[in-house]
Design an enzyme around this catalytic site. Structure first.
Site, PDB file in Angstrom:
ATOM      1  N   ASP A 166      -9.549  56.759 -48.429  1.00 35.57           N
ATOM      2  CA  ASP A 166     -10.537  57.824 -48.623  1.00 35.57           C
ATOM      3  C   ASP A 166     -11.614  57.259 -49.539  1.00 35.57           C
ATOM      4  O   ASP A 166     -11.398  57.196 -50.739  1.00 35.57           O
ATOM      5  CB  ASP A 166      -9.849  59.051 -49.227  1.00 35.57           C
ATOM      6  CG  ASP A 166     -10.814  60.191 -49.484  1.00 35.57           C
ATOM      7  OD1 ASP A 166     -11.969  60.124 -49.040  1.00 35.57           O
ATOM      8  OD2 ASP A 166     -10.402  61.163 -50.166  1.00 35.57           O
ATOM      9  N   GLU A 196     -19.164  61.603 -53.639  1.00 38.98           N
ATOM     10  CA  GLU A 196     -18.641  62.673 -52.768  1.00 38.98           C
ATOM     11  C   GLU A 196     -17.480  63.391 -53.446  1.00 38.98           C
ATOM     12  O   GLU A 196     -17.350  64.610 -53.366  1.00 38.98           O
ATOM     13  CB  GLU A 196     -18.179  62.077 -51.431  1.00 38.98           C
ATOM     14  CG  GLU A 196     -17.813  63.128 -50.374  1.00 38.98           C
ATOM     15  CD  GLU A 196     -16.357  63.591 -50.393  1.00 38.98           C
ATOM     16  OE1 GLU A 196     -16.037  64.544 -49.678  1.00 38.98           O
ATOM     17  OE2 GLU A 196     -15.533  63.003 -51.147  1.00 38.98           O
TER      18      GLU A 196
END
Ligand code: CO
Ligand code: ZN
Length: 329
Positions: A166, A196
């Site tokens: 991720d 993010e």
């Protein structure tokens, strides 16, 4: 693809410290795009111009940052107290090896809990082998960020584990897509976004400056195929997932249909994703300017936000085929 994933997951890059990842990606895409631009938030914006002047501007966004921990203060015994950079889960932290940007390594320890006390980042500390605060400060400062130091490894023929899947697995997907994308009618803007994990900050500014006609986020999603797992219709290795909805965005239905049509042309089975939590860069892109139709193409991933996130290379290859079919009509 495997080498790309390995290279990208090995780079250091918690939120706000993505330069090493951006430098690596720029090197990998040299000569493959028309322009590179880095904005004030550190986003790497790579544009490949379309052949049709009336073509669309399609923005892809894969985030470069990974979750991490930041030093909040140093105890007199030399232990480092921390706070989370992104969604850290204490049960994933215990006795994990962590590393700082300068190479200093340590172990994340949870102290014995007092009666009634529950686990939290406040009950954890990093032991870097220092005996005093002064000794520790020679190695690490307040504000320095650590990430999981677990090395990546193979699992069977198709699967890989690493702390940074991720979202480096999707960065690898986007790099590989841009490396192999033939001339196409639409202008493609590959954004490797920052921050993010702390709330889509990079993609917020990137979407504003890119002003795309449509936005496709590339990110990992949770699986529902582990023992006693939540009921999610996503299995590892069963193909990329096309997101219908998560907690932060509802995908544009026409765009979802076009992506499934492209998957059919590419003969890639895709999964339908509804995630009752979470969000991706699509959440930021959809709210940019007057609004942007968005979708997320997801790579199924087990143990998201842990030191051993697992992906299946066939899902990433499948996603690349779908996106190539989408862009080439
Ligand atoms: Co994440
Ligand atoms: Zn992510």
């Amino acid at each position: 693809m495997k080498e790309l994933v390995q290279q990208l997951t090995a780079a250091y890059g918690p939120s706000g410290r993505e330069t090493e990842v951006a430098d690596l990606i720029e090197k990998l895409l040299k000569g493959k795009v028309d322009s590179f631009h880095r904005d004030a938030l550190g986003n790497l914006i790579c544009e490949k111009k379309g052949t049709d002047k009336k073509g669309k501007r399609i923005m892809f966004s894969a985030h470069m940052d990974q979750i991490g921990m930041v030093v909040t203060h140093i105890e007199k015994e030399g232990y480092l107290r921390i706070s989370g950079v992104g969604g850290l889960n204490v049960s994933n932290l215990r006795m994990r090896r962590v590393k700082f940007q300068n190479g200093v390594q340590g172990v994340m320890v949870e102290q014995p809990l007092k009666p009634g006390e529950t686990s939290s980042l406040r009950t954890c500390y990093i032991d870097i082998g220092a005996k005093t605060a002064a000794e520790a400060e020679k190695l690490v400062q307040v504000g320095d960020m650590a990430v999981y130091a677990e090395p990546g490894f193979d699992m069977g023929e198709h699967r890989l584990a690493s702390p940074a899947m991720d979202d480096r697995s999707a960065c690898a997907l986007l790099v590989s897509l841009m490396q192999d994308l033939p001339a196409c009618a639409d202008t493609v803007i590959a954004v490797f976004s920052t921050q993010e994990e702390v709330g889509y900050r990079g993609s917020t500014t990137a979407a504003f400056s890119v002003a795309p006609d449509e936005g496709i986020a590339l990110d990992v999603t949770l699986c529902g195929d582990q023992p006693e797992d939540r009921k999610l219709a996503i299995d590892l290795g069963e193909g990329p997932a096309i997101k219908i909805m998560d907690a932060r965005s509802i995908s544009n239905p026409a765009l979802v249909d076009r992506l499934f049509a492209a998957a059919k042309r590419a003969k890639v089975a895709c999964q339908r994703e509804v995630l009752p939590y979470g969000g991706t860069d699509a959440a930021a892109m959809q709210l940019s300017r007057g609004g942007t139709p968005v979708c997320t193409v997801s790579i199924p991933c087990r143990n998201v936000h842990s030191a051993c996130e697992i992906v299946d290379l066939r899902d990433i290859e499948g996603a690349k085929k779908v996106l190539l079919a989408y862009l080439m009509g």
